[in-house]
Design an enzyme around this catalytic site. Structure first.
Site, PDB file in Angstrom:
ATOM      1  CB  CYS A  98       5.894   2.659   7.863  1.00  0.00           C
ATOM      2  SG  CYS A  98       5.194   3.961   7.030  1.00  0.00           S
ATOM      3  CG  LEU A  99       6.899   1.398   1.757  1.00  0.00           C
ATOM      4  CD1 LEU A  99       6.164   1.430   0.535  1.00  0.00           C
ATOM      5  CD2 LEU A  99       8.180   0.270   1.624  1.00  0.00           C
TER       6      LEU A  99
ATOM      7  CD  GLN B   9       3.285   5.799   2.971  1.00  0.00           C
ATOM      8  OE1 GLN B   9       2.279   5.384   2.380  1.00  0.00           O
ATOM      9  NE2 GLN B   9       4.222   5.194   3.389  1.00  0.00           N
TER      10      GLN B   9
ATOM     11  CG  HIS C  73       0.432   6.598   5.757  1.00  0.00           C
ATOM     12  ND1 HIS C  73       1.753   6.957   6.287  1.00  0.00           N
ATOM     13  CD2 HIS C  73       0.749   5.258   5.310  1.00  0.00           C
ATOM     14  CE1 HIS C  73       2.531   6.152   6.366  1.00  0.00           C
ATOM     15  NE2 HIS C  73       1.976   5.069   5.985  1.00  0.00           N
TER      16      HIS C  73
ATOM     17  CG  HIS D  28      -0.325   1.013   7.160  1.00  0.00           C
ATOM     18  ND1 HIS D  28       0.612   0.769   7.922  1.00  0.00           N
ATOM     19  CD2 HIS D  28       0.271   1.973   6.429  1.00  0.00           C
ATOM     20  CE1 HIS D  28       1.998   1.249   7.923  1.00  0.00           C
ATOM     21  NE2 HIS D  28       1.658   2.085   6.768  1.00  0.00           N
ATOM     22  CD  GLU D  29      -1.049   2.410   2.658  1.00  0.00           C
ATOM     23  OE1 GLU D  29      -0.380   1.240   2.751  1.00  0.00           O
ATOM     24  OE2 GLU D  29      -0.428   3.541   2.483  1.00  0.00           O
TER      25      GLU D  29
ATOM     26  N   GLY E  83       0.911  -1.339   0.023  1.00  0.00           N
ATOM     27  CA  GLY E  83       0.128  -0.013  -0.110  1.00  0.00           C
ATOM     28  C   GLY E  83       0.933   1.206   0.143  1.00  0.00           C
TER      29      GLY E  83
HETATM   30  O1  K2U Z   1       2.025   2.602   3.857  1.00  0.00           O
HETATM   31  C1  K2U Z   1       3.243   2.065   3.852  1.00  0.00           C
HETATM   32  O2  K2U Z   1       3.962   2.244   4.315  1.00  0.00           O
HETATM   33  C2  K2U Z   1       3.361   0.504   3.086  1.00  0.00           C
HETATM   34  C3  K2U Z   1       3.286  -0.521   4.061  1.00  0.00           C
HETATM   35  C4  K2U Z   1       1.977  -0.666   4.363  1.00  0.00           C
HETATM   36  C5  K2U Z   1       1.340  -1.575   5.342  1.00  0.00           C
HETATM   37  C6  K2U Z   1       2.519  -2.290   6.397  1.00  0.00           C
HETATM   38  C7  K2U Z   1       2.145  -3.151   7.576  1.00  0.00           C
HETATM   39  C8  K2U Z   1       0.973  -3.602   7.584  1.00  0.00           C
HETATM   40  C9  K2U Z   1      -0.017  -3.151   6.665  1.00  0.00           C
HETATM   41  C10 K2U Z   1       0.284  -2.349   5.473  1.00  0.00           C
HETATM   42  C11 K2U Z   1       4.091  -1.589   3.379  1.00  0.00           C
HETATM   43  O3  K2U Z   1       3.288  -2.319   2.686  1.00  0.00           O
HETATM   44  S1  K2U Z   1       5.096  -2.386   4.432  1.00  0.00           S
HETATM   45  C12 K2U Z   1       5.522  -3.865   3.669  1.00  0.00           C
HETATM   46  C13 K2U Z   1       4.481  -5.010   3.779  1.00  0.00           C
HETATM   47  C14 K2U Z   1       4.435  -6.005   2.700  1.00  0.00           C
HETATM   48  C15 K2U Z   1       3.566  -6.971   2.757  1.00  0.00           C
HETATM   49  C16 K2U Z   1       2.517  -7.269   4.143  1.00  0.00           C
HETATM   50  C17 K2U Z   1       2.713  -6.044   4.887  1.00  0.00           C
HETATM   51  C18 K2U Z   1       3.674  -5.098   4.798  1.00  0.00           C
HETATM   52 NI    NI Z   2       3.218   3.501   6.071  1.00  0.00          NI
END
Ligand code: K2U
Ligand code: NI
Length: 183
Positions: free
Chosen positions: A110-111, A64, A157, A153-154, A59
């Site tokens: 989180c990215l 971001q 943000h 989560h998104e 996501g």
């Molecule tokens: O928004 C972001 O930073 C992207 C995150 C979103 C996310 C993190 C944790 C749990 C749910 C969503 C990235 O997707 S983190 C990498 C990731 C990859 C697969 C599954 C969960 C998280």
């Molecule tokens: Ni995030």
């Protein structure tokens, strides 16, 4: 294409903003949202992710990548490598949600956050979200499981909320009563 240098990192204040409603879905907005989705697709392709040093993501929200816009992309592949969930949402809103809570047993990342922050992030088990698609057509998503977690989560943000804001400081690894882990 977007790469990690385009991802805004904590503690950049833009990550704490409440993103602005999109008044007009112009071509620039559509292009930007498609680029956000493309980052997710590329980040889940081993070769491309390796070549460009992309952290995998399922996501991505506009703040971001430095955009003050209420829009987000979600791209989650199934076992077969095909898209299981593939959304580009404009002005998304939570219409309703369960009282029951859920969490990812492994916690969240989180990215926009380079370090690992351990702890359970409790979220609604089920959410109903309405939004506009890139054609301006209203859509409704009823989500549970991983999709519900990623969506929340998104959506956080877009309101300047980071996942670690939701980790209990006293008992970070303790599931709340009645909360069920995402399988
Ligand atoms: O928004 C972001 O930073 C992207 C995150 C979103 C996310 C993190 C944790 C749990 C749910 C969503 C990235 O997707 S983190 C990498 C990731 C990859 C697969 C599954 C969960 C998280
Ligand atoms: Ni995030």
């Amino acid at each position: 294409m977007l790469t990690m240098k385009d991802i805004v990192r904590d503690p950049d204040p833009i990550l704490r903003n409440k993103a602005a409603e999109i008044k007009e879905i112009d071509q620039e907005t559509v292009e930007q949202l498609k680029e956000m989705r493309e980052y997710l697709v590329n980040s889940q392709n081993e070769e491309t992710a390796e070549k460009y040093g992309l952290r995998p993501g399922v996501g991505l929200a506009a703040p971001q990548v430095g955009l003050d816009k209420r829009m987000l992309a979600i791209y989650i592949e199934g076992e077969d490598g095909e898209a299981e969930y593939d959304f580009m949402l404009i002005n998304p809103k939570v219409k309703s949600h369960s009282v029951a809570e859920t969490y990812l047993p492994s916690g969240e990342g989180c990215l926009s956050v380079d370090e690992d922050i351990p702890g359970l992030v409790h979220r609604h088990q089920r959410v109903k979200v309405t939004a506009l698609d890139i054609a301006g057509k209203p859509i409704e998503i009823k989500a549970k499981g991983l999709l519900a977690v990623v969506l929340q989560h998104e959506l956080d943000h877009l309101d300047g909320v980071m996942f670690y804001d939701r980790i209990d400081e006293e008992m970070p690894m303790e599931p709340k009563i009645g909360a069920r882990p995402v399988e």
